[in-house]
Design an enzyme around this catalytic site. Sequence first.
Site, short mmCIF file in Angstrom:
data_model
loop_
_atom_site.label_atom_id
_atom_site.label_comp_id
_atom_site.label_asym_id
_atom_site.label_seq_id
_atom_site.Cartn_x
_atom_site.Cartn_y
_atom_site.Cartn_z
N GLU A 74 19.06 77.28 63.36
CA GLU A 74 19.74 77.83 62.19
C GLU A 74 20.48 76.74 61.42
OE1 GLU A 74 19.46 80.94 61.23
OE2 GLU A 74 18.66 81.85 63.07
N THR A 75 20.43 76.85 60.10
CA THR A 75 21.33 76.13 59.21
C THR A 75 22.13 77.19 58.45
OG1 THR A 75 19.86 74.23 58.96
CG2 THR A 75 21.50 74.57 57.25
#
Length: 263
Positions: A46-47
Site C-alpha cells: 500500500e501507498t
Amino acid sequence: MKAVLYQVDAFADRVFEGNPAAIVPLENWPAADVMQAIAAENNLAETAFFAPEGESYRLRWFTPTVEVDLCGHATLASAHVLFNHLGYSKPEIRFETRSGTLVVAREGDRLVMDFPAAKPTPYPMPEAIAEALGAKPLVWAKTSNLMAVFDKAEDVVALKPDFPALARLLAPLNAGLIATAPGEDGIDFVSRFFAPSHGIDEDPVTGSAHCTSVPYWSKKLGKKDLVARQVSKRGGTLWCTDAGERVILRGRCADYMKAEIAF
C-alpha cells in the site's frame, strides 16, 4: 511536483517486521492516475496519501494496481507519521475515507484504530479456490473477502497457494482471501492474507482483514479482547477488541525511510 515520502513498518516492534507502507503527506491532490503510478513505482502492498480537510484529513490507499476501500496498516502508518514527524498534537486523528470516518489515537506506545466491523457469513465450499489454496479448510465464510478457517495454526503456516490460479478465481469476486486458525502460547488466532487479483500475492500484515476475523473469533472463543498474529514471513502482532459494530485494532510502527519523490 515534489513530496516527502515516509516508509513505515506497521504492526511492527522493529524494522523489517510487520507490513511496510509508503506514506505521502500532501497539501493538494494530484490526479488519481499519478497517485496510482507512484504506488506502482513504490511496489509496496500500500501507498497512502493524505491531505488536510477541515479539522480532519482525507486519506486514500493504493496498491500497485488499484485504489482500495480500506487499509489498516497504512492508516496506522499515516497516523504514526502525523504524530511522530509532522507535529500533530491532538489526542486523536480523524481520517475521512471511502470507508467513512476512521479515528486513530495514542494508547501508551501503541496506536489504536477504530474500524467498522465486517461480520462474516457462511459461504458454500468453493472447490476450485480450495484447490488453488492447496488445502481444504473446516469452514468458509465471506464478507468483501473470503475467509477460510483451518483447524490449527500449522495448517495456515504451511499453505503454498497457486497464486496465478487464485488470482483468476478471486478476480470475479473482487476479493482477497483470509486464511485463519486458532493460535497458541498467548495468541488467540493466526492468519495470512492473499490478494493476488489486487496485485499482492501475500500481504505481510493486514489490518482490514481483522475487521472480519476479529468478530468471527470473538464469537467462537467467547471473548472480546484478542491477540492476533499474522504468520507471514515478516509477521506482525495486533491487539484487538470486538466492539460490536466496530473493531478496535492496536499496533506499533517502526520508521524505515524518509525520502523526497518527484512526479
